[in-house]
Design a protein around this motif. Sequence first.
Motif, PDB file in Angstrom:
ATOM      1  N   ILE A 149       0.845  -1.207   0.000  1.00  0.00           N
ATOM      2  CA  ILE A 149       0.000   0.000   0.000  1.00  0.00           C
ATOM      3  C   ILE A 149       0.874   1.248   0.000  1.00  0.00           C
ATOM      4  CG2 ILE A 149      -1.696   1.320   1.335  1.00  0.00           C
ATOM      5  CD1 ILE A 149      -2.757  -1.348   2.414  1.00  0.00           C
ATOM      6  N   LEU A 150       1.938   1.224   0.803  1.00  0.00           N
ATOM      7  CA  LEU A 150       2.842   2.372   0.871  1.00  0.00           C
ATOM      8  C   LEU A 150       3.472   2.647  -0.492  1.00  0.00           C
ATOM      9  CD1 LEU A 150       4.253   4.345   2.979  1.00  0.00           C
ATOM     10  CD2 LEU A 150       6.191   2.763   2.831  1.00  0.00           C
ATOM     11  N   GLU A 176      12.325  -6.855  -6.300  1.00  0.00           N
ATOM     12  CA  GLU A 176      13.452  -6.410  -7.115  1.00  0.00           C
ATOM     13  C   GLU A 176      13.488  -4.898  -7.294  1.00  0.00           C
ATOM     14  OE1 GLU A 176      15.929  -8.358  -8.129  1.00  0.00           O
ATOM     15  OE2 GLU A 176      14.915  -9.926  -6.975  1.00  0.00           O
ATOM     16  N   HIS A 177      12.399  -4.234  -6.951  1.00  0.00           N
ATOM     17  CA  HIS A 177      12.298  -2.798  -7.189  1.00  0.00           C
ATOM     18  C   HIS A 177      12.360  -1.960  -5.921  1.00  0.00           C
ATOM     19  CE1 HIS A 177      11.280  -3.658 -11.341  1.00  0.00           C
ATOM     20  NE2 HIS A 177      10.351  -4.493 -10.935  1.00  0.00           N
ATOM     21  N   TYR A 178      12.047  -2.546  -4.775  1.00  0.00           N
ATOM     22  CA  TYR A 178      12.000  -1.749  -3.549  1.00  0.00           C
ATOM     23  C   TYR A 178      12.684  -2.461  -2.384  1.00  0.00           C
ATOM     24  CZ  TYR A 178       8.779   1.581  -5.632  1.00  0.00           C
ATOM     25  OH  TYR A 178       8.221   2.545  -6.431  1.00  0.00           O
ATOM     26  N   ARG A 179      13.447  -1.663  -1.638  1.00  0.00           N
ATOM     27  CA  ARG A 179      14.024  -2.088  -0.383  1.00  0.00           C
ATOM     28  C   ARG A 179      13.644  -1.048   0.654  1.00  0.00           C
ATOM     29  NH1 ARG A 179      19.051  -0.939  -0.972  1.00  0.00           N
ATOM     30  NH2 ARG A 179      19.958  -2.259   0.648  1.00  0.00           N
ATOM     31  N   PHE A 180      13.822  -1.396   1.933  1.00  0.00           N
ATOM     32  CA  PHE A 180      13.447  -0.484   3.009  1.00  0.00           C
ATOM     33  C   PHE A 180      14.548  -0.435   4.055  1.00  0.00           C
ATOM     34  CE2 PHE A 180       9.519  -1.780   1.086  1.00  0.00           C
ATOM     35  CZ  PHE A 180       8.742  -0.630   1.072  1.00  0.00           C
ATOM     36  N   THR A 186      11.337   3.916   2.615  1.00  0.00           N
ATOM     37  CA  THR A 186      11.412   3.414   1.248  1.00  0.00           C
ATOM     38  C   THR A 186      12.761   3.734   0.612  1.00  0.00           C
ATOM     39  OG1 THR A 186       9.045   3.850   1.029  1.00  0.00           O
ATOM     40  CG2 THR A 186      10.260   3.382  -0.989  1.00  0.00           C
ATOM     41  N   ILE A 187      13.366   2.727  -0.003  1.00  0.00           N
ATOM     42  CA  ILE A 187      14.587   2.913  -0.784  1.00  0.00           C
ATOM     43  C   ILE A 187      14.360   2.301  -2.162  1.00  0.00           C
ATOM     44  CG2 ILE A 187      17.087   2.570  -0.913  1.00  0.00           C
ATOM     45  CD1 ILE A 187      17.002   1.775   2.041  1.00  0.00           C
ATOM     46  N   PRO A 188      14.052   3.086  -3.170  1.00  0.00           N
ATOM     47  CA  PRO A 188      13.905   2.517  -4.518  1.00  0.00           C
ATOM     48  C   PRO A 188      15.216   1.891  -4.977  1.00  0.00           C
ATOM     49  CG  PRO A 188      13.047   4.765  -4.415  1.00  0.00           C
ATOM     50  CD  PRO A 188      13.811   4.528  -3.147  1.00  0.00           C
ATOM     51  N   THR A 189      15.132   0.762  -5.670  1.00  0.00           N
ATOM     52  CA  THR A 189      16.349   0.112  -6.145  1.00  0.00           C
ATOM     53  C   THR A 189      16.902   0.813  -7.377  1.00  0.00           C
ATOM     54  OG1 THR A 189      14.979  -1.455  -7.377  1.00  0.00           O
ATOM     55  CG2 THR A 189      15.752  -2.147  -5.216  1.00  0.00           C
ATOM     56  N   GLU A 200      22.010   1.472   2.153  1.00  0.00           N
ATOM     57  CA  GLU A 200      20.692   1.726   1.569  1.00  0.00           C
ATOM     58  C   GLU A 200      20.713   1.459   0.067  1.00  0.00           C
ATOM     59  OE1 GLU A 200      18.741   5.258   2.958  1.00  0.00           O
ATOM     60  OE2 GLU A 200      19.731   5.164   4.897  1.00  0.00           O
ATOM     61  N   TYR A 201      21.216   2.396  -0.712  1.00  0.00           N
ATOM     62  CA  TYR A 201      21.334   2.162  -2.155  1.00  0.00           C
ATOM     63  C   TYR A 201      22.522   1.247  -2.428  1.00  0.00           C
ATOM     64  CZ  TYR A 201      18.049   6.010  -2.853  1.00  0.00           C
ATOM     65  OH  TYR A 201      16.942   6.815  -2.833  1.00  0.00           O
ATOM     66  N   GLU A 202      22.321   0.300  -3.340  1.00  0.00           N
ATOM     67  CA  GLU A 202      23.387  -0.615  -3.712  1.00  0.00           C
ATOM     68  C   GLU A 202      23.865  -0.283  -5.127  1.00  0.00           C
ATOM     69  OE1 GLU A 202      21.888  -4.561  -3.221  1.00  0.00           O
ATOM     70  OE2 GLU A 202      22.087  -4.513  -1.026  1.00  0.00           O
ATOM     71  N   TYR A 203      25.175  -0.304  -5.323  1.00  0.00           N
ATOM     72  CA  TYR A 203      25.751   0.086  -6.602  1.00  0.00           C
ATOM     73  C   TYR A 203      26.450  -1.098  -7.256  1.00  0.00           C
ATOM     74  CZ  TYR A 203      25.326   4.513  -4.090  1.00  0.00           C
ATOM     75  OH  TYR A 203      24.846   5.559  -3.339  1.00  0.00           O
ATOM     76  N   GLU A 204      26.398  -1.139  -8.575  1.00  0.00           N
ATOM     77  CA  GLU A 204      27.198  -2.079  -9.345  1.00  0.00           C
ATOM     78  C   GLU A 204      28.388  -1.328  -9.927  1.00  0.00           C
ATOM     79  OE1 GLU A 204      24.913  -3.987 -12.333  1.00  0.00           O
ATOM     80  OE2 GLU A 204      23.535  -4.954 -10.931  1.00  0.00           O
ATOM     81  N   ASP A 205      29.543  -1.958  -9.943  1.00  0.00           N
ATOM     82  CA  ASP A 205      30.722  -1.315 -10.502  1.00  0.00           C
ATOM     83  C   ASP A 205      30.504  -0.987 -11.976  1.00  0.00           C
ATOM     84  OD1 ASP A 205      31.771  -1.788  -8.053  1.00  0.00           O
ATOM     85  OD2 ASP A 205      33.274  -3.251  -8.701  1.00  0.00           O
ATOM     86  N   LYS A 206      30.731   0.270 -12.333  1.00  0.00           N
ATOM     87  CA  LYS A 206      30.712   0.693 -13.742  1.00  0.00           C
ATOM     88  C   LYS A 206      32.110   1.175 -14.081  1.00  0.00           C
ATOM     89  CE  LYS A 206      25.799   1.934 -13.745  1.00  0.00           C
ATOM     90  NZ  LYS A 206      24.815   3.045 -13.906  1.00  0.00           N
ATOM     91  N   GLU A 207      32.321   2.470 -14.072  1.00  0.00           N
ATOM     92  CA  GLU A 207      33.659   3.009 -14.272  1.00  0.00           C
ATOM     93  C   GLU A 207      34.487   2.936 -12.987  1.00  0.00           C
ATOM     94  OE1 GLU A 207      34.847   3.996 -17.266  1.00  0.00           O
ATOM     95  OE2 GLU A 207      32.935   3.233 -18.012  1.00  0.00           O
ATOM     96  N   CYS A 208      33.791   2.892 -11.859  1.00  0.00           N
ATOM     97  CA  CYS A 208      34.455   2.868 -10.548  1.00  0.00           C
ATOM     98  C   CYS A 208      34.391   1.491  -9.903  1.00  0.00           C
ATOM     99  CB  CYS A 208      33.788   3.880  -9.606  1.00  0.00           C
ATOM    100  SG  CYS A 208      33.950   5.607 -10.085  1.00  0.00           S
ATOM    101  N   ILE A 209      35.303   1.264  -8.960  1.00  0.00           N
ATOM    102  CA  ILE A 209      35.187   0.150  -8.018  1.00  0.00           C
ATOM    103  C   ILE A 209      34.521   0.717  -6.764  1.00  0.00           C
ATOM    104  CG2 ILE A 209      36.416  -1.499  -6.573  1.00  0.00           C
ATOM    105  CD1 ILE A 209      38.673  -1.466  -8.599  1.00  0.00           C
TER     106      ILE A 209
END
Length: 407
Positions: free
Chosen positions: A28-29, A95-99, A116-119, A181-190
């Motif tokens: 609902i949230l 897969e779209h939302y974490r808290f 709420t933490i959007p992925t 909170e937010y999770e990152y995948e390596d792109k140009e950075c480690i």
Amino acid sequence: MEHIENTTVNVDELTFEMTKKLRAYLKILVENKGSDLHVKSGGTIRGRVNGHMIPFSKDKLTYDEGLTLAKELLRGRFGELVRDKSVDFTYKYDEHYRFRVNIFFQVDGVSAVFRTIPTVLPTFDSLKLPEVLKDFCNTPRGLILVTGPTGSGKTTTLASMINQMNSTLKKHIITVEDPVEYEYEDKECIINQRAIGQDALNFSSALRAALREDPDVILVGEMRDLETIETALHAAETGHLVLSTLHTVDAKETINRIIGMFPGEEHNRIMMSLSAVLQGIVSQRLVRTIEGGRRAAIEVLVKNARISQLILEGNDKEITDAIEEGSEIYKSQSFDQALLGLYAEGAITQEEALHNSSTPSDLKLKIDFHDALKVKEAKRQNVGYDKDESASDDFGFDDSDILSLKE
């Protein structure tokens, strides 16, 4: 709160019925684009939507239901809740939302707040952040702080900056967060992300360790104590870019808070250090938009010679003036300039702008002047209004008022 003797959780005995109910409320949230879900023993379930607390249920959560929910969510960490009275963790909904969750004891039992933490990682464009923040991302070294009250979007702004760096730079980024909170995948950075409690004992020790891990950029979730602030300043002085947050309302208070954390005999040393390493302060307040949503009004302090001198002298009274005067050259802006911009854009009402202003009377003058110019321009276009006439003719300003407002 009743005394709890048995802190061992037998997962096989749990039905997870309370978790199923929780997920229904989280749904609902999410569907209502809410920011927080509040679960309280002895109270009804509520959600924060567009800044307002909205009831999601009529039934009250009992003491036993709250305790069972805590066991289902924490499992092996339930003993930590009993011992420390509160626990921070992250809950994945799909897969779209974490808290981000803080679960804690209060007089009626267990309560929890789910943020709420959007992925999907935020971008500068999606958040409508000032362009100068992109310049901050390219800063090779120093200290950049994002400040504001709880729930003002500090973490989201920092995430957009890390996302920008990850897409455009080749760096090693270490984050120390509580929790991640937010999770990152390596792109140009480690990017190495460390969670307090899970991967590190505390902010200060994790920050000290980071200095031995060949970082270019260090993100510290929050500068909570003297030791963390001291280490962050040292990291910035030794050639690293340090990003962090503080619960302060504006740039002026941020500078005073950092200096005030140290004993009086240390103030001169800290003012010298801060004047040298501070590159920028981003302070945020969420304001209600005309469309019913929320948006960040952002004050931006950008380091320049005058700002450094004011910090070195301990002259905080001129900080806001220096920010406003640097808007053209350095792209800095005060809260009043940010609020005036949102009002001129048609994003917020005059009442909302004045309500969030640090100096409502000054902002009211600027708004009136803006409206006067807007009406004058409309008259020029529609009825051939004399372009040499002053905006003061119809709106009660004299020439000195207009000159002072322009300045």
